[in-house]
Design a protein around this motif. Structure first.
Motif, PDB file in Angstrom:
ATOM      1  N   SER A 166       0.821  -1.206   0.000  1.00 27.21           N
ATOM      2  CA  SER A 166       0.000   0.000   0.000  1.00 27.21           C
ATOM      3  C   SER A 166       0.860   1.263   0.000  1.00 27.21           C
ATOM      4  O   SER A 166       0.583   2.213  -0.747  1.00 27.21           O
ATOM      5  CB  SER A 166      -0.919  -0.005   1.215  1.00 27.21           C
ATOM      6  N   ASN A 216       1.080   4.010  -3.113  1.00 26.02           N
ATOM      7  CA  ASN A 216       0.772   5.424  -2.875  1.00 26.02           C
ATOM      8  C   ASN A 216       1.950   6.318  -3.231  1.00 26.02           C
ATOM      9  O   ASN A 216       1.742   7.412  -3.757  1.00 26.02           O
ATOM     10  CB  ASN A 216       0.366   5.646  -1.415  1.00 26.02           C
ATOM     11  N   ARG A 256       2.137   6.611  -7.026  1.00 24.74           N
ATOM     12  CA  ARG A 256       1.052   7.458  -7.568  1.00 24.74           C
ATOM     13  C   ARG A 256       1.302   8.936  -7.302  1.00 24.74           C
ATOM     14  O   ARG A 256       0.576   9.768  -7.794  1.00 24.74           O
ATOM     15  CB  ARG A 256      -0.280   7.065  -6.934  1.00 24.74           C
ATOM     16  N   ARG A 306       1.325  10.218  -4.171  1.00 22.76           N
ATOM     17  CA  ARG A 306       0.759  10.567  -2.873  1.00 22.76           C
ATOM     18  C   ARG A 306       1.579   9.882  -1.807  1.00 22.76           C
ATOM     19  O   ARG A 306       1.632   8.663  -1.746  1.00 22.76           O
ATOM     20  CB  ARG A 306      -0.689  10.112  -2.762  1.00 22.76           C
ATOM     21  N   PRO A 349       2.656   8.980   2.232  1.00 20.45           N
ATOM     22  CA  PRO A 349       1.832   8.593   3.390  1.00 20.45           C
ATOM     23  C   PRO A 349       1.332   9.810   4.140  1.00 20.45           C
ATOM     24  O   PRO A 349       2.017  10.828   4.249  1.00 20.45           O
ATOM     25  CB  PRO A 349       2.782   7.756   4.240  1.00 20.45           C
TER      26      PRO A 349
END
Length: 58
Positions: free
Chosen positions: A45, A49, A52, A54, A56
């Motif tokens: 995850s 992220n 992409r 983004r 944490p």
């Protein structure tokens, strides 16, 4: 998933204290498997992220 790993760990500790070695070993093994699955999913995850764009959320 982390919740269930902690629940299994608590069951294993209680069973171990009460002398139920087989149940304690099984619950501890199950907790270990769930914990590693949780870690793998968390790392996947975070990597997705970051890729992409983004990061944490802190």
């Amino acid at each position: 998933m982390l919740y269930w790993a902690i629940v299994c760990l608590v069951i294993a500790i209680i069973a171990g204290v009460l002398g139920f070695g087989g149940i304690a070993g099984t619950a501890a093994g199950f907790a270990k498997i769930l914990f590693f699955i949780f870690l793998i999913l968390m790392v996947v995850s975070v990597v997705v992220n970051v890729l992409r764009g983004r990061g944490p959320k802190l």
